[in-house]
Scaffold this motif. Structure first.
Motif: not given
Length: 173
Positions: A24-30
């Protein structure tokens, strides 16, 4: 009506929560970063007609992917081991009482140990997250996990209704 039952969390319960938080916190920015690399290098490949930029794009993409996979598979496991080693209370069996107003956690002490009772009114619980197999109670910086497998069948519907009627309840996938 109060519903009381026993819960015994395990390490995998905490790993599943951390992986959910990581996604939820790092998948989209990565993913955004990886696609920016691809778009940037594709633009320069077309504009400059330099095929060596493909190699740089592939390397950048592989490095981002490797970092993500390492953190997701190894880093989370180590993080959970660290905070479970710091406080054995996380994995100790406890008794939970859920009613219309509160969630109460009562540890089951061993001989010569003090009993600890934590009573959380729904108003102080920042968020209640439900997934397919768990309820997570987020109280300040503390997380309480309620695996659905531990809720007795005769109480399930009533417990689910008491939890779901709160304003701070969220269902996540």
């Amino acid at each position: 009506m109060k519903n009381t039952f026993r819960v015994t969390p395990n390490k995998d319960d905490f790993v599943i929560w951390e992986k959910l938080q990581f996604k939820r916190s790092r998948l989209i920015p990565t993913l955004i970063t990886a696609f920016m690399f691809i778009a940037f290098f594709a633009f320069y490949l077309i504009a400059e007609k330099n095929s060596s930029l493909i190699i740089a794009a592939v390397i950048a993409f592989v490095v981002c992917g490797a970092y993500f996979l390492y953190v997701y598979n190894v880093g989370i496991e180590k993080k959970v081991e660290r905070y479970l080693a710091a406080d054995a209370q996380y994995l100790s069996p406890c008794e939970i009482t859920i009613d219309e107003n509160t969630v109460e956690y009562r540890n089951i002490p061993m001989m010569n140990e003090a009993g600890i009772i934590n009573v959380y009114p729904y108003s102080v619980i920042r968020a209640i997250y439900e997934t397919e197999n768990y309820f997570y109670f987020n109280v300040g910086f503390e997380l309480k996990i309620l695996p659905k497998r531990d809720i007795p069948d005769q109480m399930k519907q009533q417990v689910f209704n008491q939890i779901k009627k709160n304003a701070n309840y969220f269902y996540i996938k």
